[in-house]
Design a protein around this motif. Structure first.
Motif, PDB file in Angstrom:
ATOM      1  N   ALA A   7       0.985  -1.414  -0.094  1.00  0.00           N
ATOM      2  CA  ALA A   7       0.240   0.092   0.026  1.00  0.00           C
ATOM      3  C   ALA A   7       0.966   1.377  -0.182  1.00  0.00           C
ATOM      4  N   GLU A   8       2.194   1.258   0.998  1.00  0.00           N
ATOM      5  CA  GLU A   8       3.075   2.744   0.923  1.00  0.00           C
ATOM      6  C   GLU A   8       3.760   2.400  -0.646  1.00  0.00           C
ATOM      7  N   GLU A  10       2.075   1.650  -3.604  1.00  0.00           N
ATOM      8  CA  GLU A  10       1.340   2.546  -4.135  1.00  0.00           C
ATOM      9  C   GLU A  10       1.442   3.586  -4.201  1.00  0.00           C
ATOM     10  N   LEU A  11       1.276   4.093  -2.884  1.00  0.00           N
ATOM     11  CA  LEU A  11       1.154   5.463  -2.724  1.00  0.00           C
ATOM     12  C   LEU A  11       2.226   5.722  -3.644  1.00  0.00           C
ATOM     13  N   GLU A  12       3.320   6.177  -2.789  1.00  0.00           N
ATOM     14  CA  GLU A  12       4.261   6.255  -3.460  1.00  0.00           C
ATOM     15  C   GLU A  12       4.582   6.549  -4.584  1.00  0.00           C
ATOM     16  N   CYS A  13       3.975   5.136  -5.014  1.00  0.00           N
ATOM     17  CA  CYS A  13       3.820   5.855  -7.097  1.00  0.00           C
ATOM     18  C   CYS A  13       3.506   6.721  -7.168  1.00  0.00           C
ATOM     19  N   LEU A  14       1.866   6.571  -6.839  1.00  0.00           N
ATOM     20  CA  LEU A  14       1.236   7.732  -7.604  1.00  0.00           C
ATOM     21  C   LEU A  14       1.160   9.285  -7.123  1.00  0.00           C
ATOM     22  N   GLU A  15       2.416   9.365  -6.364  1.00  0.00           N
ATOM     23  CA  GLU A  15       2.616  10.545  -6.344  1.00  0.00           C
ATOM     24  C   GLU A  15       4.070  11.208  -7.057  1.00  0.00           C
ATOM     25  N   ASN A  18       2.252  11.476 -10.351  1.00  0.00           N
ATOM     26  CA  ASN A  18       1.785  13.324 -10.306  1.00  0.00           C
ATOM     27  C   ASN A  18       3.136  14.081 -10.186  1.00  0.00           C
ATOM     28  N   THR A  31      -2.485  16.315 -12.650  1.00  0.00           N
ATOM     29  CA  THR A  31      -2.828  14.775 -12.015  1.00  0.00           C
ATOM     30  C   THR A  31      -2.812  14.296 -13.708  1.00  0.00           C
ATOM     31  N   ASP A  35      -5.076   6.879  -9.942  1.00  0.00           N
ATOM     32  CA  ASP A  35      -5.160   5.377  -8.943  1.00  0.00           C
ATOM     33  C   ASP A  35      -3.701   4.620  -9.606  1.00  0.00           C
ATOM     34  N   LYS A  37      -1.962   0.884  -8.664  1.00  0.00           N
ATOM     35  CA  LYS A  37      -2.355  -0.969  -7.979  1.00  0.00           C
ATOM     36  C   LYS A  37      -1.363  -2.141  -8.050  1.00  0.00           C
TER      37      LYS A  37
END
Length: 69
Positions: A7-8, A10-15, A18, A31, A35, A37
């Motif tokens: 989960a961490e 995924e969040l790091e990749c998304l940040e 973007n 943006t 998301d 996954k």
């Protein structure tokens, strides 16, 4: 993702995705991705699949009609 480590990630990749400022279809904006996954499964290293979907095919094609009225 129920796994906190993934989960961490995924969040790091998304940040990071973007942060580059590419935006929708590479036209600029804040943006680029909505998301990320990450799915984890046991496999041989030769069978590590990676899937990246950038925009939908339908969104990259358009039709226009120009008429002289």
């Amino acid at each position: 993702n129920p796994d906190p480590t993934i989960a961490e990630m995924e969040l790091e990749c998304l940040e990071r995705i973007n942060k580059d400022g590419k935006g929708p279809m590479g036209l600029g904006g804040r943006t680029t991705a909505l998301d990320v996954k990450i799915l984890k499964m046991d496999t041989h290293t030769a069978g590590l699949p990676v899937g990246v979907v950038i925009q939908c095919w339908a969104d990259r094609h358009a039709t226009a009609r120009l008429e002289d009225n």
